[in-house]
Design a protein around this motif. Structure first.
Motif, PDB file in Angstrom:
ATOM      1  N   LYS A   1       0.830  -1.205   0.000  1.00 34.76           N
ATOM      2  CA  LYS A   1       0.000   0.000   0.000  1.00 34.76           C
ATOM      3  C   LYS A   1       0.865   1.256   0.000  1.00 34.76           C
ATOM      4  N   ALA A   2       1.920   1.256   0.826  1.00 36.58           N
ATOM      5  CA  ALA A   2       2.819   2.416   0.878  1.00 36.58           C
ATOM      6  C   ALA A   2       3.535   2.617  -0.460  1.00 36.58           C
ATOM      7  N   ALA A   3       3.884   1.511  -1.132  1.00 32.14           N
ATOM      8  CA  ALA A   3       4.536   1.618  -2.438  1.00 32.14           C
ATOM      9  C   ALA A   3       3.582   2.240  -3.464  1.00 32.14           C
ATOM     10  N   LEU A   4       2.326   1.825  -3.452  1.00 34.78           N
ATOM     11  CA  LEU A   4       1.334   2.402  -4.373  1.00 34.78           C
ATOM     12  C   LEU A   4       1.143   3.893  -4.101  1.00 34.78           C
ATOM     13  N   GLU A   5       1.122   4.266  -2.837  1.00 34.18           N
ATOM     14  CA  GLU A   5       0.989   5.691  -2.492  1.00 34.18           C
ATOM     15  C   GLU A   5       2.203   6.485  -2.959  1.00 34.18           C
ATOM     16  N   THR A   6       3.384   5.886  -2.847  1.00 31.27           N
ATOM     17  CA  THR A   6       4.601   6.560  -3.304  1.00 31.27           C
ATOM     18  C   THR A   6       4.603   6.696  -4.820  1.00 31.27           C
ATOM     19  N   VAL A   7       4.137   5.653  -5.519  1.00 31.74           N
ATOM     20  CA  VAL A   7       3.995   5.728  -6.978  1.00 31.74           C
ATOM     21  C   VAL A   7       3.088   6.894  -7.358  1.00 31.74           C
ATOM     22  N   GLU A   8       1.976   7.011  -6.693  1.00 25.12           N
ATOM     23  CA  GLU A   8       1.030   8.087  -7.004  1.00 25.12           C
ATOM     24  C   GLU A   8       1.652   9.460  -6.751  1.00 25.12           C
ATOM     25  N   LEU A   9       2.358   9.594  -5.639  1.00 21.30           N
ATOM     26  CA  LEU A   9       2.992  10.870  -5.302  1.00 21.30           C
ATOM     27  C   LEU A   9       4.021  11.262  -6.357  1.00 21.30           C
ATOM     28  N   ALA A  10       4.831  10.299  -6.783  1.00 23.17           N
ATOM     29  CA  ALA A  10       5.849  10.578  -7.795  1.00 23.17           C
ATOM     30  C   ALA A  10       5.217  10.860  -9.153  1.00 23.17           C
ATOM     31  N   ALA A  11       4.155  10.120  -9.501  1.00 22.93           N
ATOM     32  CA  ALA A  11       3.471  10.339 -10.779  1.00 22.93           C
ATOM     33  C   ALA A  11       2.860  11.743 -10.841  1.00 22.93           C
ATOM     34  N   LYS A  12       2.273  12.197  -9.742  1.00 27.65           N
ATOM     35  CA  LYS A  12       1.710  13.555  -9.697  1.00 27.65           C
ATOM     36  C   LYS A  12       2.810  14.593  -9.882  1.00 27.65           C
ATOM     37  N   GLY A  13       3.934  14.365  -9.186  1.00 27.96           N
ATOM     38  CA  GLY A  13       5.050  15.298  -9.339  1.00 27.96           C
ATOM     39  C   GLY A  13       5.549  15.344 -10.764  1.00 27.96           C
ATOM     40  N   ALA A  14       5.666  14.166 -11.405  1.00 27.90           N
ATOM     41  CA  ALA A  14       6.137  14.108 -12.793  1.00 27.90           C
ATOM     42  C   ALA A  14       5.146  14.803 -13.724  1.00 27.90           C
ATOM     43  N   ALA A  15       3.847  14.617 -13.482  1.00 31.95           N
ATOM     44  CA  ALA A  15       2.832  15.251 -14.333  1.00 31.95           C
ATOM     45  C   ALA A  15       2.878  16.772 -14.199  1.00 31.95           C
ATOM     46  N   GLU A  16       3.059  17.262 -12.990  1.00 34.07           N
ATOM     47  CA  GLU A  16       3.076  18.707 -12.750  1.00 34.07           C
ATOM     48  C   GLU A  16       4.370  19.351 -13.227  1.00 34.07           C
ATOM     49  N   SER A  17       5.446  18.565 -13.295  1.00 35.13           N
ATOM     50  CA  SER A  17       6.728  19.132 -13.702  1.00 35.13           C
ATOM     51  C   SER A  17       6.772  19.473 -15.190  1.00 35.13           C
ATOM     52  N   GLY A  18       5.919  18.826 -15.979  1.00 33.83           N
ATOM     53  CA  GLY A  18       5.866  19.105 -17.416  1.00 33.83           C
ATOM     54  C   GLY A  18       7.012  18.511 -18.204  1.00 33.83           C
ATOM     55  N   GLY A  19       7.739  17.571 -17.630  1.00 39.00           N
ATOM     56  CA  GLY A  19       8.867  16.969 -18.331  1.00 39.00           C
ATOM     57  C   GLY A  19       8.438  15.934 -19.356  1.00 39.00           C
ATOM     58  N   GLU A  20       9.407  15.381 -20.056  1.00 41.33           N
ATOM     59  CA  GLU A  20       9.168  14.349 -21.064  1.00 41.33           C
ATOM     60  C   GLU A  20       8.623  13.087 -20.393  1.00 41.33           C
ATOM     61  N   ARG A  21       7.550  12.522 -20.965  1.00 45.47           N
ATOM     62  CA  ARG A  21       6.891  11.381 -20.334  1.00 45.47           C
ATOM     63  C   ARG A  21       7.080  10.073 -21.089  1.00 45.47           C
ATOM     64  N   GLY A  22       7.628  10.129 -22.267  1.00 49.14           N
ATOM     65  CA  GLY A  22       7.661   8.956 -23.126  1.00 49.14           C
ATOM     66  C   GLY A  22       8.222   7.712 -22.466  1.00 49.14           C
ATOM     67  N   GLU A  23       9.500   7.750 -22.096  1.00 49.11           N
ATOM     68  CA  GLU A  23      10.141   6.568 -21.517  1.00 49.11           C
ATOM     69  C   GLU A  23       9.533   6.215 -20.159  1.00 49.11           C
ATOM     70  N   LEU A  24       9.155   7.230 -19.407  1.00 50.66           N
ATOM     71  CA  LEU A  24       8.572   6.994 -18.093  1.00 50.66           C
ATOM     72  C   LEU A  24       7.268   6.211 -18.214  1.00 50.66           C
TER      73      LEU A  24
END
Length: 565
Positions: A230-253
């Protein structure tokens, strides 16, 4: 001070693995600022999220066991916080006698020694310790390596070694599982530190590794792996939100995340697969929308081929599509998606919540009433979330009339809390006296006899309550105290008859004790003479039941004590 060391270790062995991991992290990072000892009392200051350190107090008994502990941090989710753990680890590492340099000698702190040391000397110590302790090496890499590549490799090596060292002939016991969870939780801490530094891709690498490792080991789970996943899924979500808000390249990710979603490790854990996809769908955009949908369709097809109950995942599938709609086309598109799929409860609830946030109470009421009316088609039903939600809508809307009627309906459906709520609302409106008799009659026809009698007792309806007790005779023991003033002889007779009936079918100590508790209740009601008669009857009827006689002796002693008082 071996006893102190062992006492602390026994205490730490029972600490929640997640809290233990956090405390270890705090200790390793030097968050324990000071420790004072005084006859078994340890007082420590431990840094935390506030400017001022938290104060920790720990009492040890004469055998070195942790007797009591306290911390002034706001943690409320368990008996032990990470600050207490960190302080205990510090004491364990440097117990009082080992730290003393002689009576009255000045103690030099570790911080002072570090600050006085030469850079080369410190580097040598750190490198030596990195070689000896994989956890410490991972901590150093997390703090100092910018790219995180070597840290990630170190984490994988550490976890693999942890699994090997905690396995016995392919089996991982409870203690071994806890140890592995601690190392996985340490890895998630490293991922969160990467998130704080804006390194979302690296954080996702670590969190995905922990997630897949945890699921692979789930057969060995004793409870803690579920929390780690559960903690890993929450960390995935937190990092995914940060990546989405950062506006960086998403292709490989995104390619990496979709590959993880298709990993065979999820095949027996489809709910976690869909949970994972729902959390990363925030990264969907116009460029990768097709790839997201292709993977979702592929997984859905496989599910229908392999699972008899594949249909139960439809709502989770649609939720992922909803997340994608919002991410790619905005909230208006997400609203339209909810409206198209309002037949599903999850989306109906989400749409109602949006209406309420907008103040559109009429729209929320309509959606809720549609769902309530579907339930009303059932012949027998109890109150459910939709009935309660409709009440909350009327309450927040300020519709007193509708709120009162809904409260009354909930009460009639068996929610006993709403009896008092209905009474309060009707009293406020000046209608209680007029509507009370009819409401009571409805409750009698809808509620169980015991629930109805509780309300009669609450309202002091002695006559009506006695009518019910005559029908449900065992209830005389429940309401005897209330009824004795008006119906003493009848209550005594009902209780005595019930005791005689029960005596005919009992034959063990537990039953005898229950019977004698009823005799004691009758004594409390003032029926001492009736009880004495019953005791004589029981002794005469069962002369060879020694255990029964012993229990009856206790009742007689109670009567004697009462008479002497």
């Amino acid at each position: 001070m071996r006893a102190l060391y062992d006492g602390i270790q026994r205490f730490l062995d029972d600490v929640d693995p997640v809290i233990l991991s956090r405390g270890q992290d705090y200790y390793r990072q030097g968050y324990v600022e000071s420790i004072d000892y005084d006859n078994g009392l340890v007082t420590a200051e431990v840094s935390g999220s506030e400017v001022e350190p938290y104060l920790v107090e720990i009492n040890f008994d004469e055998y070195g066991e942790v007797e009591a502990w306290e911390c002034d941090c706001p943690y409320e989710w368990g008996p032990v916080c990470k600050h207490v753990v960190a302080a205990l680890l510090a004491v364990q590492a440097e117990p009082p006698k080992e730290r003393s340099q002689g009576e009255g000698a000045e103690e030099i702190s570790i911080r002072d020694l570090v600050e006085q040391a030469e850079k080369e000397q410190l580097a040598t110590l750190i490198l030596e310790h990195c070689h000896e302790d994989m956890h410490f090496r991972s901590q150093v890499l997390s703090a100092l390596e910018n790219s995180g590549e070597r840290e990630f490799a170190s984490i994988k090596e550490l976890v693999e070694e942890s699994i090997r060292s905690n396995s016995r002939y392919g089996y991982i016991d409870e203690k071994g599982c806890d140890n592995i969870c601690t190392d996985l939780d340490d890895a998630l801490d490293a991922a969160r530190r990467r998130i704080e530094r804006g390194q979302y891709n690296r954080a996702l690498d670590i969190a995905q590794f922990v997630l897949l490792t945890g699921i692979r080991l789930i057969e060995s789970d004793n409870g803690c792996l579920g929390w780690t996943i559960k903690a890993a899924l929450e960390t995935v979500e937190l990092a995914a939100k940060g990546a989405a808000e950062s506006g960086g390249e998403r292709g490989e990710l995104v390619q990496s995340l979709l590959k993880t979603a298709q990993d065979p490790v999820f095949d027996e854990w489809e709910d976690w697969r869909l949970d994972f996809l729902g959390r990363v769908a925030i990264l969907a955009d116009a460029q990768n929308e097709g790839e997201f949908k292709r993977v979702l369709l592929h997984l859905s097809d496989r599910r229908w081929e392999n699972f008899k109950d594949a249909g139960r995942y439809l709502e989770q599938d649609l939720f992922i599509y909803y997340q994608m709609e919002c991410a790619i086309h905005g909230q208006a598109a997400g609203r339209a998606f909810l409206e198209r799929n309002v037949v599903m409860d999850k989306f109906r609830l989400m749409l109602i919540q949006e209406y309420l946030e907008e103040g559109n109470y009429a729209g929320a009421e309509q959606l809720c009433r549609e769902r309530v009316e579907r339930e009303e088609m059932k012949r027998w039903r109890e109150s459910d979330q939709w009935d309660h939600l409709l009440y909350e809508i009327y309450r927040d809307w300020g519709q007193k009339g509708k709120q009162t009627e809904q409260a009354r309906k909930l009460a009639l459906l068996g929610d006993r809390d709403f009896y008092q709520i209905t009474k309060d609302l009707l009293t406020e409106a000046g209608r209680w006296e007029a509507e009370y008799p009819g409401f009571l009659a409805e409750l009698k026809s809808r509620w169980s006899a015991l629930a109805y009698m509780d309300i009669l007792a609450q309202e002091n309806e002695i006559v009506l309550l006695m009518e019910q007790v005559r029908v449900h005779r065992d209830a005389a023991f429940l309401y005897g105290n209330m009824l004795i003033p008006q119906y003493s002889e009848e209550i005594y007779d009902l209780c005595a008859a019930a005791i005689r009936r029960e005596a005919e079918r009992i034959n063990n100590r537990k039953d005898y004790q229950m019977l004698c508790r009823r005799l004691c209740s009758l004594v409390d009601f003032g029926g001492t003479e009736a009880v004495q008669t019953l005791i004589r009857e029981l002794r005469q009827a069962y002369p060879r039941r020694k255990a029964l006689w012993e229990e009856l002796d206790q009742v007689e002693r109670k009567i004697e004590k009462r008479q002497k008082a």
